[in-house]
Enzyme design. Structure first.
Site, PDB file in Angstrom:
ATOM      1  CB  THR A   9      19.002  -2.613  35.106  1.00  9.70           C
ATOM      2  OG1 THR A   9      19.953  -1.686  34.967  1.00  9.70           O
ATOM      3  CG2 THR A   9      18.306  -1.431  33.652  1.00  9.70           C
ATOM      4  N   GLY A  56      20.829  -8.184  37.560  1.00  9.88           N
ATOM      5  CA  GLY A  56      19.937  -8.085  36.392  1.00  9.88           C
ATOM      6  C   GLY A  56      19.252  -7.258  37.800  1.00  9.88           C
ATOM      7  N   GLY A  93      22.332  -4.632  45.213  1.00 12.87           N
ATOM      8  CA  GLY A  93      23.411  -6.240  44.474  1.00 12.87           C
ATOM      9  C   GLY A  93      24.374  -5.970  43.400  1.00 12.87           C
ATOM     10  N   PRO A  94      25.850  -6.682  43.331  1.00  6.25           N
ATOM     11  CG  PRO A  94      26.409  -8.919  43.273  1.00  6.25           C
ATOM     12  CD  PRO A  94      25.467  -8.350  43.986  1.00  6.25           C
ATOM     13  N   PRO A  95      27.115  -5.762  39.981  1.00  7.73           N
ATOM     14  CG  PRO A  95      29.195  -5.070  39.657  1.00  7.73           C
ATOM     15  CD  PRO A  95      28.291  -5.854  40.489  1.00  7.73           C
ATOM     16  N   GLY A  96      25.234  -6.276  37.589  1.00  6.22           N
ATOM     17  CA  GLY A  96      24.919  -7.402  36.094  1.00  6.22           C
ATOM     18  C   GLY A  96      24.325  -9.113  36.739  1.00  6.22           C
ATOM     19  CD  GLU A 120      49.431 -24.585  34.860  1.00  4.84           C
ATOM     20  OE1 GLU A 120      48.881 -24.519  34.798  1.00  4.84           O
ATOM     21  OE2 GLU A 120      50.933 -23.347  34.714  1.00  4.84           O
TER      22      GLU A 120
HETATM   23  P1  ADP Z   1      23.018  -4.970  36.534  1.00  7.41           P
HETATM   24  O1  ADP Z   1      21.609  -3.498  36.372  1.00  7.41           O
HETATM   25  O2  ADP Z   1      22.001  -5.596  38.232  1.00  7.41           O
HETATM   26  O3  ADP Z   1      23.561  -4.248  36.378  1.00  7.41           O
HETATM   27  P2  ADP Z   1      21.262  -5.457  34.103  1.00  7.41           P
HETATM   28  O4  ADP Z   1      19.867  -5.580  34.820  1.00  7.41           O
HETATM   29  O5  ADP Z   1      21.784  -4.132  33.610  1.00  7.41           O
HETATM   30  O6  ADP Z   1      22.541  -5.870  35.645  1.00  7.41           O
HETATM   31  O7  ADP Z   1      21.831  -6.763  33.517  1.00  7.41           O
HETATM   32  C1  ADP Z   1      22.259  -6.861  32.509  1.00  7.41           C
HETATM   33  C2  ADP Z   1      21.265  -8.421  31.417  1.00  7.41           C
HETATM   34  O8  ADP Z   1      22.221  -9.339  32.226  1.00  7.41           O
HETATM   35  C3  ADP Z   1      20.333  -8.044  31.431  1.00  7.41           C
HETATM   36  O9  ADP Z   1      19.938  -7.356  30.269  1.00  7.41           O
HETATM   37  C4  ADP Z   1      19.863  -9.429  31.191  1.00  7.41           C
HETATM   38  O10 ADP Z   1      20.240 -10.218  30.057  1.00  7.41           O
HETATM   39  C5  ADP Z   1      21.510 -10.237  32.140  1.00  7.41           C
HETATM   40  N1  ADP Z   1      20.578 -10.700  33.391  1.00  7.41           N
HETATM   41  C6  ADP Z   1      20.832 -10.356  34.513  1.00  7.41           C
HETATM   42  N2  ADP Z   1      20.325 -11.206  35.235  1.00  7.41           N
HETATM   43  C7  ADP Z   1      19.811 -11.720  35.138  1.00  7.41           C
HETATM   44  C8  ADP Z   1      18.449 -12.483  35.395  1.00  7.41           C
HETATM   45  N3  ADP Z   1      18.034 -12.502  36.422  1.00  7.41           N
HETATM   46  N4  ADP Z   1      17.531 -13.075  34.548  1.00  7.41           N
HETATM   47  C9  ADP Z   1      17.847 -13.078  33.113  1.00  7.41           C
HETATM   48  N5  ADP Z   1      18.761 -12.043  32.673  1.00  7.41           N
HETATM   49  C10 ADP Z   1      19.538 -11.587  32.984  1.00  7.41           C
HETATM   50 ZN    ZN Z   2      50.902 -21.563  38.251  1.00  5.56          ZN
END
Ligand code: ADP
Ligand code: ZN
Length: 663
Positions: A241, A239, A234-237, A457
């Protein structure tokens, strides 16, 4: 360390100084036996003596030449003729050794016997020799101590320092192979599926892994093969991890986490031994989860990194992972979760049965998913009654879990800065604006520049308002933010997964609106349209080369491949020369047509453009409803009532999303 440099420097200077002092003296002090001294006294050759304790130094009337090795006078100076006097003829001293041994001087030193010489003083008095008695220099014991101890102390200190460093380095070398895995055990805050929202499918996929870790015997008894490796894609961020940790939390097993790049370090072979160590530790633990973040850092397709150096190391590390995973016996209840944002670059060997043969995908959350994630993160944040999470969720398409967590945090910070007791909706909108558009910039524009920005704008806004296909206009501002001098915001009614040709054409027209408005009103154009033009180019190129939207080019994909296998920056040309020309012409044709369309639209509605611009110059930031009222347009029935936005024209979310978001 500086201190040590200073010390070294001081020692160096001291050495140099003593070297200079040690130069052979032309008039040295000759150490003579007491008897020789008495002899000189008898010959009345002593002019002056000074006593300091038992030490005697003195001045002779005439220089003597003394052989220090045989302790004999070479030529008794009293009897020597002036011409034969050695002091006058240094040529008498033949060689270097000779020179050191045989000294000529009128200064001498000697020692009195400890029992004294009662006859000496009367004789000196008789000869009228000048007598000086110096107080014996009482060297303080402290100085003596210092003189004796200090060099040693410095030396020993230096030694200890060096050996300590060497020790540390050695330790470092030997612990390299130890895995750097972080262990989150039960003592730490346990994370469960409650803390992860919006990824229900992924949770369901991981459920039987959890069951297996909880009750391995049940599965082992029936001989079922439970997957040992799960790839979380999945894309970064989004969740990944978090999800892995929650899986460990649900199963109540230890969780080892390590990130792909950490495996590959300076020393070759270390990655592999880290892997071995990590798996050893985990296996010993019994049921546990190993989480490898960013596995693409080591698990890329092999033989592909022609351009990258550390191929060997990566390969070894990867091999070791495969070996370890193949070596899992049925009694090993270790599950390896690995995260990546691109499964397509991974080495196929990783994906074979018995290895990472199961994939769980974690996508960007949809609207309800975002609302659920917001609900997780507002725990512990006191909210005012006006906060509407579903409205926020609607206003944040494209944002992932990490972004939403950040949004809640920013809103809470804003609330604190405004000394509120609870975070209100306005905090959320302002935080969202800040995240999406960048912080406001205290930039003072000239009146001329403000007018240009207002019309630019205004042009975007006008085209958006007059085009039925456009994303609803939300807000227009000429307050400089981030890199933009002004922003026109459109808010999609909902997440879009599919883009029609007419929608894209409208989007191009809205983007061109800024440039066209400047042109119509000022008769001149500025650099301000750069972003708009980039976006137009990108969209038009994709329409022509990827989406089959140009009759001249046809349906075949004409994209040059940016080949990941070749290091990412090599491009494989897949387009013929002839086609390249056709593509250029087709892109030009679409753009020309859009430009004509936009010019006509704005020229026909110039009065409206003036009204929007003056509204902007007066208020700086205006929402869509105010503009509609000003222009006498009916309020849009579908405009979400939230003053937030996403598909701003200036801050287009990377237009690649057009293709990637297709279901
Ligand atoms: P990844 O490993 O996909 O890059 P992380 O698991 O490190 O992303 O997510 C970073 C933070 O974003 C988590 O610690 C959490 O606080 C928040 N987060 C991301 N996805 C979720 C989710 N599905 N539900 C709740 N919090 C999330
Ligand atoms: Zn413009």
């Amino acid at each position: 360390m500086n201190l040590w440099w200073l010390v070294a420097l001081a020692i160096l200077i001291w050495n140099v100084v003593s070297l200079i002092n040690a130069r052979p003296n032309t008039n040295p002090v000759i150490g003579i036996p007491y008897s020789t001294f008495l002899q000189q006294l008898d010959q009345q050759n002593v002019e002056k003596v000074s006593f300091e304790g038992n030490a005697v130094t003195g001045q002779l009337k005439q220089a003597i030449t003394f052989d220090t090795s045989s302790n004999e006078l070479v030529t008794p100076s009293s009897s020597a003729s002036p011409s034969a006097s050695p002091s006058a003829s240094p040529t008498l001293l033949p060689g270097q050794n000779e020179a050191n041994r045989i000294q000529t001087s009128d200064r001498f030193s000697t020692r009195l016997p400890d029992f004294g010489d009662p006859a000496l003083l009367p004789e000196l008095k008789r000869q009228n020799v000048q007598i000086v008695v110096n107080a014996q220099q009482a060297t303080s014991p402290f100085i003596v101590l210092l003189e004796n101890i200090l060099p040693w102390a410095l030396f020993i200190g230096l030694f200890i320092l060096l050996s300590r460093r060497a020790g540390a380095a050695q330790q470092g070398i030997f612990s390299f192979g130890k895995s750097r895995a972080k262990l989150y055990d039960a003592a730490q805050k346990r994370i469960t599926f409650e803390d992860v929202a919006g990824v229900d499918e992924a949770k369901a996929d991981l459920q039987d892994i959890i069951d297996y870790l909880r009750e391995p015997q049940r599965y082992q008894k029936l001989g079922g093969r439970v997957p040992h490796g799960v790839l979380v894609v999945g894309p970064p961020g989004t969740g990944k991890t978090l999800l892995a940790r929650a899986t460990a939390g649900e199963a109540n097993v230890p969780f080892y986490s390590i990130s792909g790049p950490e495996f590959v370090e300076v020393l070759v072979g270390i990655g592999a031994s880290r892997v071995r160590d990590l798996f050893e530790t985990a296996k010993k633990q019994g049921p546990s989860i190993i989480f490898i973040d960013e596995i693409d850092a080591i698990g890329r397709r092999r033989n592909a990194g022609i351009m990258t150096g550390s191929n060997e190391e990566r390969e070894q590390t990867l091999n070791q992972i495969l070996v370890e995973m193949d070596g899992f016996q049925s009694e090993h209840t270790v599950v390896v979760l690995a995260a990546t944002n691109r499964a397509d670059v991974l080495d196929p060997a990783l994906l074979r049965p018995g290895r990472f043969d199961r994939q769980v995908s974690v996508d960007r959350p949809d609207r309800s998913g975002r609302e659920a994630i917001l609900k997780v993160h507002i725990k512990g944040v006191p909210l005012a009654s006006d906060v509407d999470l579903s409205a926020i969720a609607r206003a944040t398409p494209g944002m992932v879990g990490a972004d939403l967590a950040n949004l809640v945090n920013e809103a809470a910070l804003l609330g604190a800065r405004r000394s509120l007791n609870a975070v209100n909706q306005e905090c959320f909108w302002d935080a969202l604006e800040k995240i999406q558009l960048g912080a406001e910039r205290p930039l003072v524009l000239s009146e001329e520049d403000r007018r240009i920005v207002a019309y630019h704008e205004g042009g975007h806004a006008l085209v958006a308002l007059l085009s039925p296909d456009a994303d609803p206009l939300n807000r227009v501002t000429i307050v400089p933010r981030g890199h933009a001098l002004g922003v026109t915001l459109q808010l999609p009614i909902d997440d879009r997964y599919n883009y029609s040709k007419s929608y894209l054409l409208t989007r191009i027209a809205v983007a061109l609106g800024g440039r066209v408005a400047e042109e119509e009103v000022f008769g001149d154009i500025t650099t301000g349209a750069e972003n708009d033009l980039e976006m137009v180019t990108h969209v038009v190129r994709q329409m022509v080369t990827r989406w089959g939207m140009s009759p001249e080019v046809g349906l075949l994909v004409q994209e040059d491949r940016h080949d990941e296998d070749l290091g990412g920056f090599l491009t494989r040309r897949e387009t013929s020369e002839y086609m390249a020309k056709t593509i250029d012409e087709a892109m030009q044709k679409i753009t020309d047509e859009r430009l004509r369309h936009t010019r006509k639209l704005i020229a026909d509605n110039l009065d409206k453009l003036h009204r929007i611009a003056s509204l902007l110059l007066e208020h700086e930031s205006v929402d869509a409803d105010a503009i509609r009222r000003e222009l006498g347009l009916a309020p849009a029935d579908q405009t979400p009532e939230v003053p937030a936005r996403v598909a701003s024209v200036e801050h287009e979310p990377a237009p690649v999303a057009f293709s990637r978001q297709e279901p």
